[in-house]
Design a protein around this motif. Structure first.
Motif, PDB file in Angstrom:
ATOM      1  N   GLU A   1     -14.056 -14.403  -3.770  1.00  0.00           N
ATOM      2  CA  GLU A   1     -14.113 -13.105  -4.586  1.00  0.00           C
ATOM      3  C   GLU A   1     -14.518 -12.069  -3.579  1.00  0.00           C
ATOM      4  N   ILE A   2     -15.323 -12.312  -2.515  1.00  0.00           N
ATOM      5  CA  ILE A   2     -15.677 -11.320  -1.782  1.00  0.00           C
ATOM      6  C   ILE A   2     -14.588 -10.990  -0.926  1.00  0.00           C
ATOM      7  N   LEU A   3     -13.749 -11.737  -0.419  1.00  0.00           N
ATOM      8  CA  LEU A   3     -12.425 -11.341   0.383  1.00  0.00           C
ATOM      9  C   LEU A   3     -11.570 -10.480  -0.562  1.00  0.00           C
ATOM     10  N   ARG A   4     -11.309 -11.098  -1.957  1.00  0.00           N
ATOM     11  CA  ARG A   4     -10.437 -10.503  -2.790  1.00  0.00           C
ATOM     12  C   ARG A   4     -10.759  -8.755  -2.777  1.00  0.00           C
ATOM     13  N   VAL A   5     -12.067  -8.529  -3.192  1.00  0.00           N
ATOM     14  CA  VAL A   5     -12.400  -7.153  -3.255  1.00  0.00           C
ATOM     15  C   VAL A   5     -12.375  -6.387  -1.991  1.00  0.00           C
ATOM     16  N   GLN A   6     -12.526  -7.068  -0.734  1.00  0.00           N
ATOM     17  CA  GLN A   6     -12.307  -6.287   0.445  1.00  0.00           C
ATOM     18  C   GLN A   6     -10.772  -6.204   0.446  1.00  0.00           C
ATOM     19  N   VAL A   7     -10.006  -6.952   0.031  1.00  0.00           N
ATOM     20  CA  VAL A   7      -8.644  -6.740   0.348  1.00  0.00           C
ATOM     21  C   VAL A   7      -8.174  -5.533  -0.641  1.00  0.00           C
ATOM     22  N   THR A   8      -8.631  -5.481  -1.697  1.00  0.00           N
ATOM     23  CA  THR A   8      -8.480  -4.321  -2.821  1.00  0.00           C
ATOM     24  C   THR A   8      -8.989  -3.223  -2.310  1.00  0.00           C
ATOM     25  N   GLU A   9     -10.018  -2.991  -1.635  1.00  0.00           N
ATOM     26  CA  GLU A   9     -10.803  -2.017  -1.192  1.00  0.00           C
ATOM     27  C   GLU A   9      -9.705  -1.331   0.032  1.00  0.00           C
ATOM     28  N   LEU A  10      -9.197  -2.133   0.859  1.00  0.00           N
ATOM     29  CA  LEU A  10      -8.332  -1.986   1.821  1.00  0.00           C
ATOM     30  C   LEU A  10      -7.030  -1.013   1.508  1.00  0.00           C
ATOM     31  N   PHE A  11      -6.456  -1.756   0.300  1.00  0.00           N
ATOM     32  CA  PHE A  11      -5.266  -1.462  -0.104  1.00  0.00           C
ATOM     33  C   PHE A  11      -5.569  -0.092  -0.984  1.00  0.00           C
ATOM     34  N   LYS A  12      -6.727   0.069  -1.662  1.00  0.00           N
ATOM     35  CA  LYS A  12      -6.852   1.257  -2.345  1.00  0.00           C
ATOM     36  C   LYS A  12      -7.103   2.419  -1.422  1.00  0.00           C
ATOM     37  N   ILE A  13      -7.517   2.352  -0.203  1.00  0.00           N
ATOM     38  CA  ILE A  13      -7.571   3.358   1.117  1.00  0.00           C
ATOM     39  C   ILE A  13      -6.185   3.633   1.237  1.00  0.00           C
ATOM     40  N   LEU A  14      -5.379   2.748   1.493  1.00  0.00           N
ATOM     41  CA  LEU A  14      -4.048   2.742   1.956  1.00  0.00           C
ATOM     42  C   LEU A  14      -2.985   3.534   1.050  1.00  0.00           C
ATOM     43  N   MET A  15      -3.610   3.586  -0.166  1.00  0.00           N
ATOM     44  CA  MET A  15      -2.502   3.981  -1.205  1.00  0.00           C
ATOM     45  C   MET A  15      -2.422   5.572  -1.098  1.00  0.00           C
ATOM     46  N   SER A  16      -3.154   6.254  -0.429  1.00  0.00           N
ATOM     47  CA  SER A  16      -2.927   7.650  -0.090  1.00  0.00           C
ATOM     48  C   SER A  16      -1.736   8.095   0.657  1.00  0.00           C
ATOM     49  N   ASP A  17      -1.254   6.917   1.414  1.00  0.00           N
ATOM     50  CA  ASP A  17       0.137   7.066   2.176  1.00  0.00           C
ATOM     51  C   ASP A  17       1.091   6.813   1.147  1.00  0.00           C
ATOM     52  N   GLU A  18       2.137   7.875   1.388  1.00  0.00           N
ATOM     53  CA  GLU A  18       3.216   7.780   0.190  1.00  0.00           C
ATOM     54  C   GLU A  18       4.051   6.530   0.310  1.00  0.00           C
ATOM     55  N   LYS A  19       4.449   6.246   1.647  1.00  0.00           N
ATOM     56  CA  LYS A  19       5.145   4.941   1.815  1.00  0.00           C
ATOM     57  C   LYS A  19       4.715   3.697   1.234  1.00  0.00           C
ATOM     58  N   PHE A  20       3.392   3.569   1.721  1.00  0.00           N
ATOM     59  CA  PHE A  20       2.558   2.544   1.193  1.00  0.00           C
ATOM     60  C   PHE A  20       2.488   2.135  -0.236  1.00  0.00           C
ATOM     61  N   LYS A  21       2.205   3.451  -0.906  1.00  0.00           N
ATOM     62  CA  LYS A  21       2.120   3.275  -2.339  1.00  0.00           C
ATOM     63  C   LYS A  21       3.288   2.829  -2.852  1.00  0.00           C
ATOM     64  N   LEU A  22       4.482   3.330  -2.585  1.00  0.00           N
ATOM     65  CA  LEU A  22       5.633   2.643  -3.103  1.00  0.00           C
ATOM     66  C   LEU A  22       5.926   1.274  -2.762  1.00  0.00           C
ATOM     67  N   GLU A  23       5.573   0.831  -1.547  1.00  0.00           N
ATOM     68  CA  GLU A  23       5.835  -0.548  -1.192  1.00  0.00           C
ATOM     69  C   GLU A  23       4.524  -1.320  -1.802  1.00  0.00           C
ATOM     70  N   PHE A  24       3.679  -0.986  -2.171  1.00  0.00           N
ATOM     71  CA  PHE A  24       2.530  -1.438  -2.685  1.00  0.00           C
ATOM     72  C   PHE A  24       2.862  -1.843  -4.226  1.00  0.00           C
ATOM     73  N   ALA A  25       3.565  -0.852  -4.761  1.00  0.00           N
ATOM     74  CA  ALA A  25       3.982  -0.870  -6.263  1.00  0.00           C
ATOM     75  C   ALA A  25       4.968  -1.886  -6.532  1.00  0.00           C
ATOM     76  N   LYS A  26       6.000  -2.319  -5.418  1.00  0.00           N
ATOM     77  CA  LYS A  26       7.024  -3.227  -5.651  1.00  0.00           C
ATOM     78  C   LYS A  26       6.419  -4.517  -5.452  1.00  0.00           C
ATOM     79  N   GLN A  27       5.513  -4.580  -4.877  1.00  0.00           N
ATOM     80  CA  GLN A  27       4.771  -5.970  -4.457  1.00  0.00           C
ATOM     81  C   GLN A  27       3.938  -6.159  -5.678  1.00  0.00           C
TER      82      GLN A  27
END
Length: 623
Positions: A252-278
């Motif tokens: 659970e701790i690692l999942r929350v940390q991965v989520t927090e990382l991806f949330k920060i990266l989401m403000s990059d337009e290209k990452f947001k689009l790639e994340f949406a596909k995944q």
């Protein structure tokens, strides 16, 4: 298939063992020397710190630290600041694209919202939308975030680009290595604490990368570019693919940390689009993994909690609908979760399959999936697609069938959690139904809408066969139909099939030239079964208003207020409209005989019905 997967895992494991650390950068000895302290820190499972990264930049680029920091802190035009529960956030109806959007206090005070319709609140977990043109009007951007400006690393000198790529590769490869080690460990137990050295190393790496991305925004693009690289030449699997695939095998701790990382990266337009596909590609597999782990709590699916950043953005939703069957994925996930968690026949549920009485149900991931369906239904293309896709309608109707008659009008005691769960599920149904209704009003294909009504009626017919009342009302035609005595068993709030049918009838009768006979073509017994639910609620309402349940005091009165006022547009008025519609099908004389029996002549049924109808001024004229 299993052999192929085994070969792929061996290939990935081989890559992890051989390549996760960078030992040689094409003969660039200065680059290798600059990275050595960082490599050493990673090998010792320490958190990579900002100081070590700046030291590497100073050594490799031979530039003053202040200048390096200035380059790295260059904003990508989108804020993306995340906040925790209780922090002050601002909402502006003038600037927001949808009601889920908000900005942080710094962006609000650095912008110009004079004359706007804004408010502030204490937010739950979220992130700032300032600078994101898909979420916030450009006129509402603050002076520091003017929107994406193309490539966020284009301004960097060549040496800084080279080192940024090398550092990102080093960190991402190390993260992938630890994820593989953790997920392949046969003795690994999925829990809520860090127990192994690989879990500890992974945690430090993710926290360090999150801090790096937050401090130096341009690193978000470096990290994106590294995540979309394939793991090996022979493999089409990317590094972000692997992280999504192994996500549910982390604690659970690692999942929350991965989520927090991806949330920060989401403000990059290209990452947001790639994340949406995944996100769309792995949504169902993550749900299955959580179910297989025996977890129910929404914290277990924190990665899916980022859906609000994606599924409220119309262009992304349209793309995911077309390329990844997003609507079908969400509906399939909803049904899978319900069938895995809530097949429980409760003594208070009238024989329904779903037990909503669980105190933990309000935190169940079923609600998260319903939220996601609710988000995408705001996009017009979704409701249109839904109405013309029989497979989607069948899954949705099956879910409603499982919910039908599930939550009871409880007359035993006050149970705040139980009552809260009723309203949670009702709110989601109400919102989703409204968006489907909006799609019906915009879609001129009457054939699709009539087919939808027919499918609802077919599902209701199956429900009526399943539900065998213990006592029946014998009408003048000697047909055993319904259990009209409300003292026999509980009364159910939950009749979503009735409610969505009523909404469809209302739209078709008011927006087209169709009559009730054009829309509803079932046998008479069907309408008598259909009449049971609304009349039992109308009868219950009259009993409570007459104070016939004094031993339950305020509890039952509060539920009555919910029925006729708070959620009156979902509960009482649709029940009255459906009763009127059925009267048009079975005839006024037969309907009146049922009403007289139902109210046992204790008060005038016509007065009760007409008074409530007059409040809404919604009288059917199609008899």
């Amino acid at each position: 298939k299993k052999k192929k997967e085994h070969q792929m895992n061996r290939l990935i494991s081989s890559w992890v063992d051989d390549n996760y650390m960078i030992d040689d950068n094409e003969g660039d000895s200065l680059l290798n020397a600059s990275l050595q302290p960082l490599k050493k820190s990673i090998n010792m499972n320490n958190c990579p710190n900002i100081t070590a990264i700046l030291d590497a930049y100073e050594k490799y680029c031979v530039q003053p630290r202040e200048l390096i920091i200035g380059y790295l802190e260059h904003s990508n035009g989108v804020c993306g600041k995340s906040w925790s529960e209780g922090e002050l956030v601002f909402k502006c109806k003038t600037c927001e694209v949808d009601p889920t959007c908000a900005i942080c206090k710094d962006c609000f005070f650095n912008g110009n919202h004079e004359g706007h319709d804004y408010t502030y609140t204490r937010g739950s977990q979220g992130m700032c939308d300032c600078g994101d043109p898909h979420a916030w009007a450009k006129e509402g951007f603050c002076k520091n975030h003017k929107g994406p400006d193309g490539n966020p690393i284009a301004h960097l000198p060549k040496e800084m680009n080279v080192l940024g790529v090398a550092i990102s590769s080093l960190l991402i490869n190390a993260i992938v290595n630890h994820i593989m080690k953790v997920s392949n460990d046969e003795n690994h137990m999925i829990g809520s604490s860090i127990t192994t050295k690989h879990e500890e190393g992974l945690s430090h790496l993710i926290v360090g990368l999150t801090k790096l991305s937050n401090t130096f925004p341009c690193f978000k693009r470096f990290i994106h570019d590294e995540l979309v690289k394939t793991i090996a030449v022979e493999s089409e699997k990317t590094k972000i693919d692997l992280i999504f695939e192994r996500y549910t095998k982390l604690n659970e701790i690692l999942r929350v940390q991965v989520t927090e990382l991806f949330k920060i990266l989401m403000s990059d337009e290209k990452f947001k689009l790639e994340f949406a596909k995944q996100f769309a590609n792995h949504y169902f597999s993550i749900i299955k993994g959580i179910c297989a782990n025996g977890e129910k709590d929404r914290r277990s699916s924190s990665l899916l909690g980022l859906s609000v950043q994606l599924l409220t953005t119309a262009p992304i939703v349209v793309m995911l609908l077309k390329d990844y069957d997003l609507l079908g994925t969400l509906l399939k996930s909803l049904l899978h979760t319900v069938l895995n968690y809530n097949i429980t026949i409760s003594k208070h549920c009238n024989g329904s399959h779903i037990d909503f009485e669980s105190n933990s149900f309000g935190d169940n991931i079923v609600f998260d999936i319903l939220c996601d369906i609710q988000y995408i239904m705001m996009v017009h293309e979704v409701s249109t697609l839904f109405l013309k896709t029989p497979s989607h309608i069948d899954i949705f109707n099956l879910f409603l069938y499982l919910c039908e008659d599930a939550v009871t009008y409880k007359r035993i005691d006050s149970d705040a959690d139980f009552y809260r769960n009723q309203l949670y599920i009702v709110y989601h149904f109400k919102t989703i139904f409204n968006w489907i209704g909006t799609g019906m009003k915009k879609d001129g294909n009457i054939s699709n809408q009539l087919n939808f009504v027919a499918s609802i009626n077919e599902t209701l017919s199956k429900f009526f066969v399943k539900k065998r009342p213990s006592t029946f009302f014998i009408d003048q035609y000697q047909n055993s139909i319904v259990n009209y005595d409300i003292t026999e068993g509980p009364i159910s709030y939950m009749s979503p099939l009735h409610k969505i049918l009523t909404m469809c009838l209302s739209i078709l009768l008011h927006k087209t030239n169709l009559t009730i006979d054009d829309i509803m073509k079932q046998e008479k017994d069907f309408y008598l079964h259909l009449l049971e639910s609304p009349l039992r609620m109308i009868t219950m309402r009259s009993h409570v208003r007459a104070r016939l349940w004094p031993r339950n005091n305020m509890h039952i009165l509060e539920q009555q207020i919910t029925y006729e006022n708070t959620y009156g547009d979902y509960f009482m008025f649709p029940d009255l409209f459906l009763a009127q519609s059925i009267m048009a099908k079975i005839g006024a004389e037969h309907f009146l005989s049922i009403m007289l029996h139902r109210f046992s002549r204790k008060e005038s049924p016509l007065f009760v019905l007409q008074t409530a109808v007059d409040e809404k001024n919604d009288i059917i004229e199609h008899h």
